[in-house]
Write a protein that holds these residues in place. Sequence first.
Motif, PDB file in Angstrom:
ATOM      1  N   LEU A 175      83.252  17.619  22.348  1.00 12.63           N
ATOM      2  CA  LEU A 175      83.577  18.976  22.795  1.00 12.63           C
ATOM      3  C   LEU A 175      82.390  19.917  22.605  1.00 12.63           C
ATOM      4  O   LEU A 175      82.105  20.761  23.455  1.00 12.63           O
ATOM      5  CB  LEU A 175      84.807  19.488  22.056  1.00 12.63           C
ATOM      6  N   ARG A 176      81.682  19.777  21.471  1.00 11.72           N
ATOM      7  CA  ARG A 176      80.499  20.619  21.252  1.00 11.72           C
ATOM      8  C   ARG A 176      79.450  20.363  22.327  1.00 11.72           C
ATOM      9  O   ARG A 176      78.832  21.308  22.847  1.00 11.72           O
ATOM     10  CB  ARG A 176      79.910  20.361  19.864  1.00 11.72           C
ATOM     11  N   GLU A 177      79.256  19.106  22.691  1.00 11.41           N
ATOM     12  CA  GLU A 177      78.270  18.789  23.726  1.00 11.41           C
ATOM     13  C   GLU A 177      78.696  19.335  25.082  1.00 11.41           C
ATOM     14  O   GLU A 177      77.857  19.773  25.877  1.00 11.41           O
ATOM     15  CB  GLU A 177      78.068  17.277  23.783  1.00 11.41           C
ATOM     16  N   CYS A 178      79.985  19.329  25.357  1.00  9.02           N
ATOM     17  CA  CYS A 178      80.488  19.908  26.605  1.00  9.02           C
ATOM     18  C   CYS A 178      80.240  21.416  26.638  1.00  9.02           C
ATOM     19  O   CYS A 178      79.787  21.962  27.652  1.00  9.02           O
ATOM     20  CB  CYS A 178      81.977  19.604  26.750  1.00  9.02           C
ATOM     21  N   LEU A 179      80.538  22.083  25.535  1.00  6.34           N
ATOM     22  CA  LEU A 179      80.275  23.523  25.462  1.00  6.34           C
ATOM     23  C   LEU A 179      78.785  23.813  25.610  1.00  6.34           C
ATOM     24  O   LEU A 179      78.395  24.760  26.306  1.00  6.34           O
ATOM     25  CB  LEU A 179      80.790  24.083  24.139  1.00  6.34           C
ATOM     26  N   ASP A 180      77.940  23.013  24.981  1.00  2.00           N
ATOM     27  CA  ASP A 180      76.496  23.203  25.099  1.00  2.00           C
ATOM     28  C   ASP A 180      76.039  23.031  26.545  1.00  2.00           C
ATOM     29  O   ASP A 180      75.164  23.768  27.025  1.00  2.00           O
ATOM     30  CB  ASP A 180      75.756  22.221  24.200  1.00  2.00           C
ATOM     31  N   ALA A 181      76.619  22.046  27.256  1.00  2.00           N
ATOM     32  CA  ALA A 181      76.242  21.823  28.658  1.00  2.00           C
ATOM     33  C   ALA A 181      76.624  23.017  29.517  1.00  2.00           C
ATOM     34  O   ALA A 181      75.862  23.423  30.414  1.00  2.00           O
ATOM     35  CB  ALA A 181      76.913  20.552  29.175  1.00  2.00           C
ATOM     36  N   MET A 182      77.784  23.617  29.262  1.00  2.00           N
ATOM     37  CA  MET A 182      78.186  24.808  30.025  1.00  2.00           C
ATOM     38  C   MET A 182      77.301  25.994  29.669  1.00  2.00           C
ATOM     39  O   MET A 182      76.904  26.774  30.547  1.00  2.00           O
ATOM     40  CB  MET A 182      79.659  25.121  29.770  1.00  2.00           C
ATOM     41  N   ARG A 183      76.974  26.139  28.399  1.00  2.00           N
ATOM     42  CA  ARG A 183      76.111  27.248  27.989  1.00  2.00           C
ATOM     43  C   ARG A 183      74.717  27.113  28.581  1.00  2.00           C
ATOM     44  O   ARG A 183      74.069  28.122  28.895  1.00  2.00           O
ATOM     45  CB  ARG A 183      76.059  27.316  26.464  1.00  2.00           C
ATOM     46  N   ALA A 184      74.263  25.882  28.750  1.00  2.00           N
ATOM     47  CA  ALA A 184      72.956  25.661  29.382  1.00  2.00           C
ATOM     48  C   ALA A 184      72.964  26.147  30.826  1.00  2.00           C
ATOM     49  O   ALA A 184      71.917  26.529  31.358  1.00  2.00           O
ATOM     50  CB  ALA A 184      72.580  24.187  29.315  1.00  2.00           C
ATOM     51  N   GLN A 185      74.144  26.132  31.449  1.00  2.00           N
ATOM     52  CA  GLN A 185      74.287  26.659  32.801  1.00  2.00           C
ATOM     53  C   GLN A 185      74.570  28.162  32.804  1.00  2.00           C
ATOM     54  O   GLN A 185      74.728  28.767  33.863  1.00  2.00           O
ATOM     55  CB  GLN A 185      75.455  25.947  33.510  1.00  2.00           C
ATOM     56  N   GLU A 186      74.661  28.742  31.590  1.00  2.00           N
ATOM     57  CA  GLU A 186      75.017  30.161  31.422  1.00  2.00           C
ATOM     58  C   GLU A 186      76.333  30.467  32.128  1.00  2.00           C
ATOM     59  O   GLU A 186      76.502  31.493  32.800  1.00  2.00           O
ATOM     60  CB  GLU A 186      73.893  31.083  31.933  1.00  2.00           C
ATOM     61  N   ASN A 187      77.300  29.554  31.964  1.00  2.00           N
ATOM     62  CA  ASN A 187      78.559  29.683  32.697  1.00  2.00           C
ATOM     63  C   ASN A 187      79.672  28.989  31.913  1.00  2.00           C
ATOM     64  O   ASN A 187      80.387  28.147  32.440  1.00  2.00           O
ATOM     65  CB  ASN A 187      78.419  29.054  34.088  1.00  2.00           C
ATOM     66  N   GLU A 188      79.842  29.375  30.644  1.00  2.00           N
ATOM     67  CA  GLU A 188      80.850  28.725  29.810  1.00  2.00           C
ATOM     68  C   GLU A 188      82.254  29.101  30.274  1.00  2.00           C
ATOM     69  O   GLU A 188      82.557  30.275  30.505  1.00  2.00           O
ATOM     70  CB  GLU A 188      80.670  29.124  28.348  1.00  2.00           C
ATOM     71  N   LYS A 189      83.111  28.104  30.411  1.00  2.00           N
ATOM     72  CA  LYS A 189      84.497  28.311  30.823  1.00  2.00           C
ATOM     73  C   LYS A 189      85.441  27.787  29.739  1.00  2.00           C
ATOM     74  O   LYS A 189      85.102  26.859  28.991  1.00  2.00           O
ATOM     75  CB  LYS A 189      84.779  27.569  32.142  1.00  2.00           C
ATOM     76  N   PRO A 190      86.640  28.373  29.656  1.00  2.00           N
ATOM     77  CA  PRO A 190      87.645  27.791  28.760  1.00  2.00           C
ATOM     78  C   PRO A 190      87.988  26.373  29.212  1.00  2.00           C
ATOM     79  O   PRO A 190      87.844  26.024  30.386  1.00  2.00           O
ATOM     80  CB  PRO A 190      88.858  28.721  28.914  1.00  2.00           C
ATOM     81  N   ILE A 191      88.459  25.567  28.269  1.00  2.00           N
ATOM     82  CA  ILE A 191      88.850  24.191  28.560  1.00  2.00           C
ATOM     83  C   ILE A 191      90.359  24.072  28.351  1.00  2.00           C
ATOM     84  O   ILE A 191      90.885  24.518  27.322  1.00  2.00           O
ATOM     85  CB  ILE A 191      88.125  23.194  27.641  1.00  2.00           C
ATOM     86  N   TRP A 192      91.037  23.468  29.323  1.00  2.00           N
ATOM     87  CA  TRP A 192      92.459  23.162  29.163  1.00  2.00           C
ATOM     88  C   TRP A 192      92.623  21.652  29.111  1.00  2.00           C
ATOM     89  O   TRP A 192      92.146  20.939  30.003  1.00  2.00           O
ATOM     90  CB  TRP A 192      93.287  23.741  30.316  1.00  2.00           C
ATOM     91  N   LEU A 193      93.266  21.179  28.067  1.00  2.00           N
ATOM     92  CA  LEU A 193      93.581  19.761  27.921  1.00  2.00           C
ATOM     93  C   LEU A 193      94.937  19.542  28.601  1.00  2.00           C
ATOM     94  O   LEU A 193      95.988  19.688  27.979  1.00  2.00           O
ATOM     95  CB  LEU A 193      93.622  19.394  26.437  1.00  2.00           C
TER      96      LEU A 193
END
Length: 430
Positions: free
Chosen positions: A236-254
């Motif tokens: 999950l941390r790596e997923c958040l980091d990947a979105m932040r690298a795009q400067e476009n972090e989104k909430p995640i729904w499981l």
Amino acid sequence: VSPPLADVRSAIIEPYAWCDSPFGMNHAYPWDFLLRLARAGGLTWMRDWSVKWHTVEPGRGKWDFSVTDPQIDRIVAADQRPLMLLPFPSAPWCSTVDTATVRKYATGNAFLEKRFAMAYPARRPELFRDYVAFSTRQYRDRVDHYEILNEPLYTTYAVPERFGFGIQDYLRHLKDAYHAIKAEQPGARVIGGIGAWPNNPWVRRFIAEGGLDLCDVINVHLYPATVPPALYATDLRECLDAMRAQENEKPIWLTEFGCYADDDPHIFPTAMIGDSAMQRARWPSERTAAEALVKSAAVFLSHGIEKIFYHAGTCGPINGNSGGGIFFEYGGTPRKMYAAQTVLANLLGPRPEPVSLPRRISNLSAYAFRTGEQFTAIVWSSPNQKRELPLPPAVSARTIMGNLIPSGTVSISETPVYLSAQKVADLALD
């Protein structure tokens, strides 16, 4: 002499009071009394599959919502919120199906042949756009969250890779759906993504190739092996980091999560629970499953996940039994996971905000949240690492089943406990 009474399974719960929560079900229960029990347990969302294209438009321009209206209405009537899933990219009358490929993969299964045909795109993109627009128009007074296609690419539900499709095929459908929904209902939220766990390569490609621009929330699915839930934090941390690298972090729904057990199986030896994915997420007892459910929620909600939908609300006949019915068995009889879920929802409330503890509690897992006007931490130890900690007067403690722990000391074991206080600093016990 009367025969001895059999054991009776029961749970005394405090019904969930808020309109929203982080929790829901994948598939709404078919029976209203189970919807009410789910609502009382803090399951305020229902991921609904009923608005399938071939159901609401069985032929070009022949719109018919008479089957789906009652399903959406009964969710709303139960004071729950529908997450409308539009699962397939076509209907049988407009599919670009490759019959030879479908027959190869269906291996004689007539049901799969029909479903696989709907995994292909429609003959013209505007047909899919119309389906999304008409469905949104029909339900925009009752629905404000829409999920686009179920598990695309890596399964056989939508534009499967094994049928020759790729990431751009999904992104095109998501783009068309996003704009169609926003045109009809600007305030709606669109959930997009691959519906796999974040370490899946398709999820990484979705983020890297512009998928975040086409949704308000991304989805993930997980039917975990029975391992410590904290192990999923890295992904999950790596997923958040990947979105932040795009400067476009989104909430995640499981939007699908499995966590199963059955202390009262209907046959011996115990039958499988659902399919192989569900079986993989099967714990040895309802106690261990309840503990895993609470620990998993603590990890997920601390690492970008906003909503958790348990699978599944449709498991077997009304008076039958299925271990895949995660919270209830015969006629709504509660499992231990239901009691644990109810306490979890009540203590976290509608919008738990993850916060950092001032210092780490030595050798313990601890996840803290701002929960309204107080702070709540979910704490446990590794197996065979039980600890006794002083419990300051400012901190209250509850067991996983919600029972108050007397003041003085609190025993921390692999079974989670809840610590609550008015100040987050008071929760850093040691």
